[in-house]
Design an enzyme around this catalytic site. Structure first.
Site, PDB file in Angstrom:
ATOM      1  N   GLU A 127       0.816  -1.220   0.000  1.00  0.00           N
ATOM      2  CA  GLU A 127       0.000   0.000   0.000  1.00  0.00           C
ATOM      3  C   GLU A 127       0.850   1.272   0.000  1.00  0.00           C
ATOM      4  OE1 GLU A 127      -2.748  -0.317   3.327  1.00  0.00           O
ATOM      5  OE2 GLU A 127      -4.163  -1.342   2.027  1.00  0.00           O
ATOM      6  N   GLU A 196      -6.923  -7.646  -0.649  1.00  0.00           N
ATOM      7  CA  GLU A 196      -7.447  -7.659   0.728  1.00  0.00           C
ATOM      8  C   GLU A 196      -8.919  -7.285   0.723  1.00  0.00           C
ATOM      9  OE1 GLU A 196      -5.288  -5.219   3.532  1.00  0.00           O
ATOM     10  OE2 GLU A 196      -3.351  -5.945   2.809  1.00  0.00           O
TER      11      GLU A 196
HETATM   12  C1  GAL Z   1      -4.347  -2.661   5.099  1.00  0.00           C
HETATM   13  C2  GAL Z   1      -2.993  -3.337   5.241  1.00  0.00           C
HETATM   14  C3  GAL Z   1      -3.112  -4.642   6.011  1.00  0.00           C
HETATM   15  C4  GAL Z   1      -3.933  -4.445   7.242  1.00  0.00           C
HETATM   16  C5  GAL Z   1      -5.279  -3.865   6.881  1.00  0.00           C
HETATM   17  C6  GAL Z   1      -6.175  -3.584   8.056  1.00  0.00           C
HETATM   18  O1  GAL Z   1      -4.205  -1.315   4.861  1.00  0.00           O
HETATM   19  O2  GAL Z   1      -2.436  -3.576   3.985  1.00  0.00           O
HETATM   20  O3  GAL Z   1      -1.843  -5.118   6.299  1.00  0.00           O
HETATM   21  O4  GAL Z   1      -3.238  -3.600   8.084  1.00  0.00           O
HETATM   22  O5  GAL Z   1      -5.100  -2.645   6.265  1.00  0.00           O
HETATM   23  O6  GAL Z   1      -6.444  -4.727   8.737  1.00  0.00           O
END
Ligand code: GAL
Length: 777
Positions: A127, A196
């Site tokens: 990110e 994600e």
């Molecule tokens: C994203 C990040 C993950 C985790 C998630 C929140 O921004 O890439 O590693 O932190 O947020 O759970």
């Protein structure tokens, strides 16, 4: 737990397991690597392969992940001239060293798909696009360097960069978030990938329990594939526990349950797991059409859209209703469909609805905690205690190093411990104005917890309130004497920050100024102690002497006292023994009654505990939980007014057959007499589903003992509190289900009028609550 978790992921319809690699875990000391035990990355990857799944390897090596310092080792921060995540030779050198090490390790085992292995994608950075602006031109050079460096490692499968719009070639950009259907990679030749999909959210001390409904999660997935998505990954599918000091920060809990489809202990989180499994099955069934078909989208009304994927011999359709309140009844191709608000129906043949994201047929499982049946009297844990020896610091000001300034905790303690003593003394002449009245000690603190002592006497503690600025100022009236006065400040970190631009530089521990203040009439006297001589002591005596280690704990030199065991005494060690609960159900320890500290079972750290931190009542004062409309971490919160985390996971692998030892270090003061070991199991199971489908009830290898509720028509309420309404069939559904299910581990049946009788209303449902048998082994 790995094989079992991975098997459950496969059974849940996943094709791949995505994982981070935590740099600080594998290289705790520069150039000293650890891939032993649970850190055996290759073994983990091979387990995934052996279960028949692909893998996505997110090397980072910056991870974020609510993991301590985002996965960066603290020694890296303490290297001269280093600057993180930017064009900086020291940083880039170390990043390249670690990334190459991981790549080489994986290549040696021939695990990349290009070598015949199962790793299909690898990730560099994490990110960075979200924060790149703050790093200016150097940020752009850095991300280009990341791309070149990764590419030079020649892994033969694509590298991805998440949240990196227009990622430098040949890196492929991907999306993260609760929804990614609107996302479009900048380069039209990049497949639309979602690394994600947040299945819930994480917790911080003082926070409430997050819930992302199964309906909304399924909606986000179906919508993504409706809109041309090609790869979707759940974050987390299983979040587990952040044992030891691995939790990120500041103030993140030990549990990383995340409301994920597999809960913290590895149990199926139902109906989420089952509802997604059905979705995956349907998506798999139309995989060919999705990947080879022509796409055509038609609006049926303002909110209802049909997307048709068509090949020469087959077409599959998505019918979506994006309205957040109004259900839709539409006619498509001569057939009528009922599409609830905020839902998507999938019609594999463009005729029959095989799945709708808001119609749940999977069972709901209500988990319960049961006391430890291996103990004759579960309430009777016998405790011994010993004090933490704080006097050398609090009374005598003795430490390891002295400097004439206040040093950030990251720099001084190098993350060797949560605990760091800051000590200084101030000599006051008899006529010092500070002695003219009541003085105040004022300490600027960047977190996370402070315990203050003056002349050996404890004067108070402070920490940031949930959701408030982490930095705070501690102020307390104190009694000073002529001559030498000792000020000892015990600073405690609760996980280092893991996210935001330049998070690595955010302060921790005591900051300047530390002052003595006295108001006399109109005058204010201030003595700034910031450039005094400060003496530092890293860690606590008991932790350095491994009081928690079972071998050391029974050393004769370590005295444990049995009677009387003090309660509400700060800086206190407690010890007890217990028998492992029988059977194979996951084990937890209920730490209600305790304040804050650390817990160990047989020398294994269970992580930080803080059951006295209560979830803020205000957080739950939101609208009732409704799956419709966009989810955020402020929605559907529960368990306000209760400890943010009361139960702590004790993996079975930590336990022995005979005697086990639990050791607690209690920092605030608490009462250990309520501590109990318990198992987590399914208490009852429910279905609440529309007619026409086959549903299953399963108590997971225990028999169903009783049917508590069953009715066909318009039953109201949720699992645990179902009620009949005015429109219900006259047939006794309890009798029917009893015959079908009681005494069996699982049963399945079709919901139909033939079976459950006539009910004179539309969209009829059957609701059942069945109790799982409670048996001792
Ligand atoms: C994203 C990040 C993950 C985790 C998630 C929140 O921004 O890439 O590693 O932190 O947020 O759970």
């Amino acid at each position: 737990m790995w094989p079992d978790l991975i098997r459950k992921a496969k059974e849940g319809g996943l094709d791949a397991v995505e994982t981070y690699v935590f740099w600080n875990a594998h290289e705790p000391v520069r150039r000293q690597y650890d891939f032993s035990g649970n850190l055996d990355l290759v073994r983990f990857l091979k387990t995934i392969r052996d279960e028949g799944l692909y893998a996505i390897l997110r090397i980072g090596p910056y991870a974020c992940a609510e993991w301590n310092y985002g996965g960066f080792p603290m020694w890296l921060h303490n290297m001269p001239g280093v600057s993180f995540r930017t064009k900086n030779d020291v940083f880039m050198n170390e990043m390249k060293n670690f990334t190459s090490l991981i790549v080489d390790m994986v290549k040696r085992e021939r695990l990349f798909a290009s070598q015949g292995g199962h790793i299909i994608l690898a990730q560099i950075e994490n990110e960075y696009g979200n924060v790149m602006k703050s790093y200016g031109e150097d940020g752009k050079s850095y991300i280009n360097w990341c791309a070149q460096m990764a590419d030079s490692l020649d892994i033969g499968v694509p590298w991805i960069m998440c949240q990196q719009a227009g990622a430098p070639k040949p890196m492929l950009e991907t999306c993260n978030g609760w929804y990614c259907d609107q996302y479009k990679p900048k380069d039209p030749n990049t497949p639309k990938m979602w690394t994600e999909n947040w299945t819930g959210w994480f917790k911080s001390w003082g926070g409430a329990d997050p819930l992302r409904t199964a309906e909304d999660l399924a909606y986000s997935v179906a919508r993504f594939f409706q809109k041309g998505g090609t790869l979707q990954n759940y974050y987390m599918y299983h979040g587990g526990t952040n044992f030891g000091r691995t939790s990120g920060g500041p103030y993140m809990t030990t549990t990383y349950d995340y409301n994920a489809p597999l809960d913290e202990y590895g149990n199926l989180n139902q109906p989420k797991w089952g509802h997604l499994k059905q979705l995956h099955d349907v998506l798999h069934s139309i995989e060919y059409t999705l990947t080879h078909g022509d796409v055509n989208t038609q609006k049926i009304d303002n909110f209802v859209t049909v997307t048709i994927y068509q090949t020469n011999d087959k077409s599959s359709c998505f019918l979506s209703n994006t309205n957040t309140t109004t259900d839709a009844k539409v006619n498509f191709g001569g057939i009528n469909y009922f599409i609830p608000a905020w839902s998507i129906s999938i019609l594999p043949d463009c005729r029959e609805e095989a799945y709708n994201t808001a119609k749940i047929y999977a069972q709901t499982s209500m988990m319960i905690k049961k006391s430890n049946k291996a103990e004759d009297e579960p309430d009777s844990l016998k405790w011994a205690w010993r004090p933490e020896l704080i006097e050398s610091a609090s009374v005598h000001g003795k430490g390891d190093v002295s400097v004439n300034k206040i040093v950030d905790q990251k720099d001084m303690a190098n993350d060797a411990s949560d605990y760091l003593w800051y000590m200084t003394s101030v000599v006051l002449a008899k006529d010092d104005p500070m002695l003219n009245g009541i003085a105040t000690l004022r300490v600027a603190d960047t977190g996370h917890v402070l315990h203050a002592f003056v002349n050996g006497k404890y004067i108070g503690s402070q920490w940031a309130k949930y959701g408030k600025n982490v930095a705070y100022v501690f102020e307390k009236n104190i009694k000073l004497s002529p001559g030498k006065n000792l000020i000892s400040l015990l600073s405690v970190t609760v996980g280092f920050k893991n996210y935001e631009a330049k998070f690595d530089l955010v302060g921790a521990g005591i900051s300047s100024p530390v002052e003595l203040v006295l108001n006399e009439g109109n005058q204010t006297f201030v003595k700034d102690l910031s450039s005094n001589k400060w003496t530092y002591k890293i860690g606590l005596d008991g932790i350095s002497n491994k009081v928690f280690d079972t071998d050391c704990a029974s050393k004769p030199s370590l005295k444990w006292v049995s009677d009387p065991v003090p309660i509400n005494r700060n800086f206190t060690w407690y010890k007890t023994t217990f028998k492992a609960p029988l059977g194979n159900k996951p084990v937890v320890v209920d730490l209600v009654g305790l304040g804050k500290g650390m817990a160990w079972v047989n020398g294994h750290s269970l992580g930080r505990y803080w059951p006295s931190y209560i979830a803020d009542e205000q957080l739950c004062k939101t609208k009732p939980c409704d799956y419709r409309g966009r989810y955020s971490d402020k929605k559907c919160l529960s368990k306000c007014g209760e400890p943010t985390q009361r139960w702590y996971h004790v993996p079975r692998s930590f336990l022995n057959d005979g005697e086990n030892t639990l050791i607690l270090f209690e920092e605030f003061g608490g009462n250990p007499s309520w501590v109990q070991f318990q198992t987590v199991e399914v208490g009852s199971v429910c279905v609440n589903a529309y007619e026409g489908k086959v549903v299953e009830l399963s108590c997971h290898s225990r028999p169903i003992s009783k049917i508590k509720f069953s009715s066909f028509g318009h039953p109201q309420g949720v699992c645990g509190s179902f009620k009949k309404s005015e429109c219900e069939s006259d047939v006794d559904a309890i009798l029917i289900i009893e015959k079908e299910c009681v005494g069996k581990e699982s049963c399945s049946f079709k919901i139909s009028e033939d079976k459950f009788g006539k009910a004179y209303c539309e969209a009829k449902r059957l609701a059942v609550e069945a109790v799982c048998e409670d048996f001792t082994f």
